[in-house]
Scaffold this active site. Structure first.
Site, short mmCIF file in Angstrom:
data_model
loop_
_atom_site.label_atom_id
_atom_site.label_comp_id
_atom_site.label_asym_id
_atom_site.label_seq_id
_atom_site.Cartn_x
_atom_site.Cartn_y
_atom_site.Cartn_z
CB THR A 6 29.33 45.15 63.15
OG1 THR A 6 28.17 44.73 62.43
CG2 THR A 6 28.91 45.34 64.61
CG ASP A 7 26.21 46.46 58.83
OD1 ASP A 7 26.35 45.52 59.63
OD2 ASP A 7 25.88 46.30 57.63
CD GLU A 8 25.17 42.04 62.83
OE1 GLU A 8 24.51 41.67 63.81
OE2 GLU A 8 25.81 41.27 62.11
CE1 TYR A 53 29.73 40.72 66.86
CE2 TYR A 53 27.94 41.36 65.39
CZ TYR A 53 29.30 41.28 65.67
OH TYR A 53 30.22 41.77 64.77
CE LYS A 66 32.49 44.64 67.07
NZ LYS A 66 33.95 44.31 67.16
P1 NAD Z 1 36.21 35.73 63.92
O1 NAD Z 1 35.23 35.18 64.91
O2 NAD Z 1 36.48 34.97 62.67
O3 NAD Z 1 37.62 35.96 64.62
C1 NAD Z 1 37.75 36.50 65.91
C2 NAD Z 1 39.17 36.25 66.37
O4 NAD Z 1 39.32 36.83 67.68
C3 NAD Z 1 39.50 34.76 66.53
O5 NAD Z 1 40.77 34.48 65.98
C4 NAD Z 1 39.51 34.54 68.05
O6 NAD Z 1 40.40 33.50 68.46
C5 NAD Z 1 39.96 35.90 68.53
N1 NAD Z 1 39.55 36.18 69.91
C6 NAD Z 1 38.30 36.01 70.44
N2 NAD Z 1 38.31 36.36 71.74
C7 NAD Z 1 39.58 36.77 72.02
C8 NAD Z 1 40.20 37.30 73.19
N3 NAD Z 1 39.53 37.43 74.35
N4 NAD Z 1 41.51 37.63 73.13
C9 NAD Z 1 42.21 37.50 71.96
N5 NAD Z 1 41.66 37.00 70.83
C10 NAD Z 1 40.36 36.66 70.86
O7 NAD Z 1 35.68 37.20 63.60
P2 NAD Z 1 35.72 38.02 62.24
O8 NAD Z 1 34.55 37.65 61.43
O9 NAD Z 1 37.08 37.93 61.68
O10 NAD Z 1 35.45 39.48 62.80
C11 NAD Z 1 36.54 40.35 63.16
C12 NAD Z 1 35.98 41.66 63.66
O11 NAD Z 1 35.17 42.25 62.65
C13 NAD Z 1 35.08 41.51 64.89
O12 NAD Z 1 35.35 42.58 65.75
C14 NAD Z 1 33.67 41.60 64.33
O13 NAD Z 1 32.78 42.13 65.28
C15 NAD Z 1 33.88 42.56 63.17
N6 NAD Z 1 32.92 42.40 62.08
C16 NAD Z 1 32.81 41.21 61.40
C17 NAD Z 1 31.93 41.11 60.33
C18 NAD Z 1 31.80 39.83 59.52
O14 NAD Z 1 31.02 39.80 58.57
N7 NAD Z 1 32.56 38.77 59.82
C19 NAD Z 1 31.11 42.19 59.98
C20 NAD Z 1 31.23 43.37 60.69
C21 NAD Z 1 32.15 43.48 61.73
#
Ligand code: NAD
Length: 348
Positions: free
Chosen positions: A129-131, A155, A159
């Site tokens: 993430t950019d965070e 968070y 990350k």
């Molecule tokens: P999300 O919370 O919608 O999905 C996370 C998924 O991971 C879920 O299906 C959950 O069941 C699964 N999970 C959680 N813990 C687990 C474990 N211990 N073992 C197996 N599965 C597990 O998240 P998202 O928004 O789809 O984000 C996906 C990735 O992208 C993350 O790594 C997040 O940090 C990164 N990210 C997200 C955003 C955003 O805007 N949503 C922005 C930047 C980066």
């Protein structure tokens, strides 16, 4: 033909990635490893023709090793994480467990099977993430790949920890890794605790739109399909050991995002037949404007003021160009939520 392991593929971005990959690489097979936490949803994967869901935890190194061996996996795309900043403030432990220890368990499994085992060609792609870069002032230049890490929430700190481990497994052990640091995603299948789906559904149900602080926190908005395109480009052309910033080219204050949501919802009530019958509590169903639901609440603790992404490296090296405008992407997202009530209704 390749077999991919997609962790967190029942979540928002991972689920979109599975559908994207099935559509664009029909010769490949995707194994999804997901613990199905509150954020994971089996129905997100419905209709994905070449994907199999294995319910399990990324911290289970033995399980991961057996999947890598038995399914002859050559690529891991690692999305699984605890991902909601507010939850990391009320309960940070799960973020350390999944994001740091979970990523480390995956890296250990990949090292054991891919490096110590048969030495097969491989790629470990990590989604970050950019965070991790912290918060910008209004005039600061956007985050680049060389911006020092300065995470501010549990968070983003978790990350950042996972990013460092991924880097170290490349530098020390020679694991072929790439990392993408992306901005705020939006689009179909997003759990309705995040800003855009929360506010869309609240507006449809006539519930308050609670705006943190003065609403002037700035984020770059990335449609999830553009993000999937960026990951695909990184898998094809990214250099092992390198990180790439992926953005949507849409830097906006929250209040502009919220005003756009309100305008789109109002417009939908004018153009879609019988919407007022489905959502009788929405302001437009009563001849009012959705903006009447806006309400200001105390700011989030430690709320970062501004994130912005310099994605020139991904453009130059990977040929990545975001294709969706924010207005068009938001309209498509609202249309998707209106067409897929079966998906989100049980989550409320
Ligand atoms: P999300 O919370 O919608 O999905 C996370 C998924 O991971 C879920 O299906 C959950 O069941 C699964 N999970 C959680 N813990 C687990 C474990 N211990 N073992 C197996 N599965 C597990 O998240 P998202 O928004 O789809 O984000 C996906 C990735 O992208 C993350 O790594 C997040 O940090 C990164 N990210 C997200 C955003 C955003 O805007 N949503 C922005 C930047 C980066």
């Amino acid at each position: 033909m390749a077999n991919l392991l997609v962790t967190g593929g029942a979540g928002f971005i991972g689920g979109n990635f599975v559908h994207y990959w099935n559509a664009h690489h029909p010769e490949d097979f995707v194994v999804v490893l997901d613990a199905l936490t509150y954020a994971g949803n089996r129905s997100t994967l419905a209709g994905a023709p070449k994907a199999e869901l294995v319910e399990g935890d990324i911290r289970d190194q033995e399980l991961v090793e057996s999947l890598l061996r038995k399914r002859e996996i050559t690529t891991i795309v690692h999305f699984a994480a605890e991902s909601h900043v507010d939850r990391s403030i009320s309960g940070p432990d799960a973020f350390i467990d999944t994001n740091i220890l979970g990523t480390h368990a995956l890296l250990k499994a990949a090292r054991s099977v891919w490096l110590a085992g048969d030495g097969r060609a491989h790629r470990f792609h990590h989604i970050s993430t950019d965070e991790v870069f912290g918060s910008l002032g209004p005039e600061d230049p956007a985050f680049s790949e060389t911006t020092p890490y300065a995470p501010n929430s549990p968070y983003s700190a978790s990350k950042a920890g996972s990013d460092h481990l991924v880097r170290a497994y490349h530098h020390t052990f020679g694991l072929e890794v790439t990392t993408t640091n992306c901005s705020n995603n939006y689009g179909p299948y997003q759990y309705p605790e995040k800003l855009i789906p929360l506010f869309l559904l609240n507006a449809l149900h006539g519930r308050d739109l609670p705006i943190y602080g003065d609403g002037m926190n700035v984020r770059d908005w990335l449609h999830v399909e553009d993000h999937c395109r960026g990951i695909e480009a990184c898998l094809a052309r990214g250099r092992p050991g390198q990180t790439y910033n992926i953005g949507g080219g849409a830097e906006l204050p929250n209040i502009t995002v919220i005003d756009t949501i309100c305008a789109e919802v109002d417009q939908a009530f004018q153009s879609i037949d019988k919407l007022a019958d489905r959502f009788p509590d929405a302001p437009p169903a009563r001849g009012e404007r959705s903006a009447s639901l806006k309400t200001y609440v105390d700011d989030r603790a430690g709320h970062d003021r501004r994130y912005a992404i310099d994605e020139s490296c991904a453009r130059a090296e990977l040929g990545y160009v975001p294709q969706r405008s924010f207005d068009g992407g938001l309209r498509q997202t609202l249309a998707w939520y209106l067409d897929n009530e079966d998906w989100w209704r049980p989550l409320l």
